[in-house]
Scaffold this active site. Structure first.
Site, PDB file in Angstrom:
ATOM      1  NE  ARG A   1      -4.078  -1.605   2.552  1.00 55.63           N
ATOM      2  CZ  ARG A   1      -4.068  -2.755   3.217  1.00 55.63           C
ATOM      3  NH1 ARG A   1      -2.959  -3.142   3.834  1.00 55.63           N
ATOM      4  NH2 ARG A   1      -5.144  -3.506   3.275  1.00 55.63           N
TER       5      ARG A   1
ATOM      6  NE  ARG B   1       8.975  -1.787  12.531  1.00 59.26           N
ATOM      7  CZ  ARG B   1       7.899  -1.030  12.592  1.00 59.26           C
ATOM      8  NH1 ARG B   1       7.907   0.170  12.030  1.00 59.26           N
ATOM      9  NH2 ARG B   1       6.807  -1.455  13.200  1.00 59.26           N
TER      10      ARG B   1
ATOM     11  CG  ASP C   1       9.895   8.832  10.072  1.00 59.29           C
ATOM     12  OD1 ASP C   1      10.105   9.796  10.835  1.00 59.29           O
ATOM     13  OD2 ASP C   1       8.861   8.135  10.123  1.00 59.29           O
TER      14      ASP C   1
ATOM     15  CD  GLU D   1      12.661   3.989  15.328  1.00 61.73           C
ATOM     16  OE1 GLU D   1      11.584   3.866  15.965  1.00 61.73           O
ATOM     17  OE2 GLU D   1      12.706   4.030  14.100  1.00 61.73           O
TER      18      GLU D   1
ATOM     19  CG  HIS E   1       9.158   5.616  13.848  1.00 59.80           C
ATOM     20  ND1 HIS E   1       9.613   4.380  14.212  1.00 59.80           N
ATOM     21  CD2 HIS E   1       8.102   5.381  13.013  1.00 59.80           C
ATOM     22  CE1 HIS E   1       8.877   3.438  13.644  1.00 59.80           C
ATOM     23  NE2 HIS E   1       7.949   4.029  12.914  1.00 59.80           N
TER      24      HIS E   1
END
Length: 316
Positions: A157, A235, A259, A264, A282
């Site tokens: 998508r 990711r 991002d 993280e 993110h």
């Protein structure tokens, strides 16, 4: 009695949080300091039937073991690589996520990062704010997008939505993922390495997990080349972060817009110091509208499960 839910992180939507507390008996782990989480879960875990978590937090085997009555894991996000499916499948625990509702915003951010990296927006902002424009410091020209090729790794998508947007900039498009997408006119490259070699911009939209861990490695970055740009909104685990830092630092890769990161919220100091890297924390889905829709889908999946109805967005 309302079903007991362990809530690992808050939604920024007040309406969603109000529904959690109205529809369920909630145990909000996130309200406590991190060093109190274990004791809190030990206290409430025996009664918990549902887990509301995020794509980053997920659920590991250790957490599942403390929730003996767990029936459903509702992930607020599309990534489910942090959920231990060996546990959920063995115990018959259902898993849901929130696909579709965040597609457009994540695709928008991918394009924003690509534009920011290509046109050097952060550097130009510093140029103006730092007085270099007034001092008439010479500027290096940026590169146009028209006529360049954007390769998209992962053509689900979000990948398709990115392609649709980039076509409007006059870019040629290619994609790669292991399975062929029959419903597109976008050409498929023979491999990820070939996609990188054939692209000026490589946009990562693939799922995380063991199958994609570190696949954007030194060889792929070298194939993308010194004029190439890597964009990652998927990711951090997909990219070999050390190889990326080295490629950017030695100019064997032109630029990156990221991002997501490997660990993280920790970002390597060497990466943060690079002027040819555009970094965001993110936030692909972080808009008021999308975060509300994601939270609502979590609520609706939980309600459907406990009512014995079909789940809206089950993960096999």
């Amino acid at each position: 009695m309302q079903p007991e839910i362990l809530v690992m992180a808050p939604s920024p939507s007040p309406a969603v949080m109000a529904q959690f507390d109205a529809r369920f008996t909630c145990h909000h782990v996130w309200r406590l300091p991190a060093d109190e989480h274990e004791a809190f879960i030990a206290r409430v875990g025996a009664g918990v039937r549902g887990l509301a978590t995020t794509g980053t937090i997920g659920m590991d085997a250790a957490l599942a073991a403390r929730l003996p009555r767990l029936e459903i894991v509702a992930v607020n996000g599309i990534g489910v690589d942090a959920v231990d499916f060996s546990v959920t499948r063995a115990r018959g625990i259902r898993v849901t996520n929130t696909p579709g509702v965040l597609t457009d915003d994540v695709a928008d951010l991918a394009v924003a990062l690509l534009l920011a990296a290509a046109r050097r927006i952060p550097a130009l902002d510093h140029y103006v704010r730092g007085g270099q424009w007034q001092a008439r410091v010479p500027l290096q020209p940026a590169r146009t997008l028209r006529g360049k090729t954007a390769g998209i790794y992962g053509f689900g998508r979000i990948g398709k939505a990115v392609a649709q947007r980039l076509a409007g900039f006059g870019m040629a498009l290619r994609y790669f993922q292991p399975n062929v997408v029959a419903t597109t006119d976008v050409p498929r490259s023979a491999s990820l390495l070939a996609l990188a070699a054939e692209s000026d911009y490589l946009v990562v939209c693939a799922p995380g997990g063991a199958a994609t861990r570190g696949v954007i490695d030194a060889a792929v970055l070298a194939a993308l080349g010194p004029q190439g740009t890597l964009i990652n909104v998927a990711r951090g685990s997909i990219v070999d972060e050390a190889a990326l830092v080295a490629a950017l630092a030695h100019s064997t890769l032109g630029a990156a817009g990221l991002d997501v990161f490997a660990n993280e919220p920790e970002v390597p100091a060497a990466l943060a110091a690079l002027p040819n890297a555009v970094l965001t924390p993110h936030v692909g889905s972080l808009t008021v509208e999308t975060r509300h829709a994601m939270g609502q889908l979590v609520i609706d999946n939980l309600l459907a499960h406990f009512a014995g109805a079909a789940l809206l967005t089950p993960v096999p």
